[in-house]
Scaffold this active site. Structure first.
Site, PDB file in Angstrom:
ATOM      1  N   LYS A 205       0.811  -1.213   0.000  1.00 38.84           N
ATOM      2  CA  LYS A 205       0.000   0.000   0.000  1.00 38.84           C
ATOM      3  C   LYS A 205       0.846   1.265   0.000  1.00 38.84           C
ATOM      4  O   LYS A 205       2.026   1.259   0.345  1.00 38.84           O
ATOM      5  CB  LYS A 205      -0.985  -0.032   1.170  1.00 38.84           C
ATOM      6  CG  LYS A 205      -2.083  -1.065   0.919  1.00 38.84           C
ATOM      7  CD  LYS A 205      -3.191  -1.038   1.936  1.00 38.84           C
ATOM      8  CE  LYS A 205      -4.293  -2.018   1.515  1.00 38.84           C
ATOM      9  NZ  LYS A 205      -5.366  -2.113   2.529  1.00 38.84           N
ATOM     10  N   ARG A 239      -3.540 -10.233   4.814  1.00 37.35           N
ATOM     11  CA  ARG A 239      -3.875 -10.317   3.385  1.00 37.35           C
ATOM     12  C   ARG A 239      -2.688  -9.786   2.593  1.00 37.35           C
ATOM     13  O   ARG A 239      -2.348  -8.603   2.710  1.00 37.35           O
ATOM     14  CB  ARG A 239      -5.146  -9.503   3.114  1.00 37.35           C
ATOM     15  CG  ARG A 239      -5.692  -9.582   1.697  1.00 37.35           C
ATOM     16  CD  ARG A 239      -6.990  -8.774   1.605  1.00 37.35           C
ATOM     17  NE  ARG A 239      -7.576  -8.845   0.274  1.00 37.35           N
ATOM     18  CZ  ARG A 239      -7.261  -8.040  -0.735  1.00 37.35           C
ATOM     19  NH1 ARG A 239      -6.352  -7.073  -0.555  1.00 37.35           N
ATOM     20  NH2 ARG A 239      -7.840  -8.169  -1.923  1.00 37.35           N
TER      21      ARG A 239
END
Length: 260
Positions: A205, A239
């Protein structure tokens, strides 16, 4: 949880698994690398992303779910906000619904989860993928995200979904600044108080790129370290895109923990 994006526009790997054959091969590789479950998504939730039509999302994900069900030996999660997609995926062999909206305001999806016996991931998101990163603000991000997830869990329970079937996700990067993300990770243990499994997704991210100066494809190390710290803080599921290094890191961490 290994990530299998079936989209042309995901932020770090859009289009890499284009087509059912390539997606199935990628899924098998993720399982061989150590994924305990797979999360399949046919609609990008990157900042600024536009919605995808129901029929197109079904076209992207259903053949892959059908091909993988009973073949890879791990549970399949469908990353969707649409009840029509979730229903088709569950019929095809998926057993988890991962909803970035946390089923908020969607009675049909909540009823489907309740009646099917599926597990569900309830995530916190402020706004929509199109709007979520437009100057998000909180007075107390940890308290507000906790309260938002608590309301989602209570709503799920009102439909007959037991907490044993629910995982909560604080939604790193979904309507949060980098500072908000770091604060949530520092206080992640608080979310265990909801009585559900805790899922965290930091993989590749932008806030990791802001810190390291690396592009999305170069963030594996930062992703593994941040995910491992999330596990240390109480996450039950992480995840990730890069399953093999994550699995190795967990093995080393577990060995050290066992010997201490």
């Amino acid at each position: 949880m290994g990530i299998l994006n079936l989209t042309p526009d995901s932020f770090s790997d859009g289009g890499l698994d284009d087509g059912p054959e390539a997606a199935v091969a990628r899924a098998e590789s993720l399982v061989a690398e150590g994924a305990d479950l797979l999360d399949l998504g046919g609609e990008s939730s990157r900042p600024g992303a536009d919605p995808v039509a129901v029929d197109e999302e079904i076209r992207r994900v259903l053949p892959v779910v059908e091909a993988l069900a009973g073949r890879v030996g791990v549970p399949l999660s469908i990353d969707t906000t649409k009840v029509q997609v979730a229903e088709r995926a569950l019929r095809a062999g998926a057993s988890v619904i991962n909803d970035i909206r946390g089923m908020w305001g969607d009675d049909a999806l909540a009823r489907l989860v309740a009646e099917s016996g599926a597990a569900v991931v309830l995530m916190h998101m402020k706004g929509t993928p199109r709007t979520m990163q437009r100057d998000p603000s909180y007075a107390d991000v940890v308290a507000e995200v906790y309260d938002g997830l608590a309301r989602r869990v209570e709503r799920a329970e009102s439909f007959g979904i037991d907490r044993s079937r629910i995982a909560v996700d604080p939604g790193i990067g979904f309507g949060k600044t980098a500072a908000h993300n770091w604060e949530l990770l520092r206080h992640l243990g608080r979310f265990a108080g909801l009585g559900c499994a805790v899922l965290v997704g930091t993989s590749r991210k932008r806030f990791l790129g802001d810190l390291t100066g690396r592009s999305a494809s170069e963030r594996a190390t930062a992703s593994v370290v941040s995910s491992l710290l999330a596990i240390e803080a109480g996450a039950d599921v992480v995840r990730v895109h890069d399953v093999a290094p994550m699995a190795d890191a967990v093995k080393v961490w577990s060995a050290v923990r066992a010997s201490s």
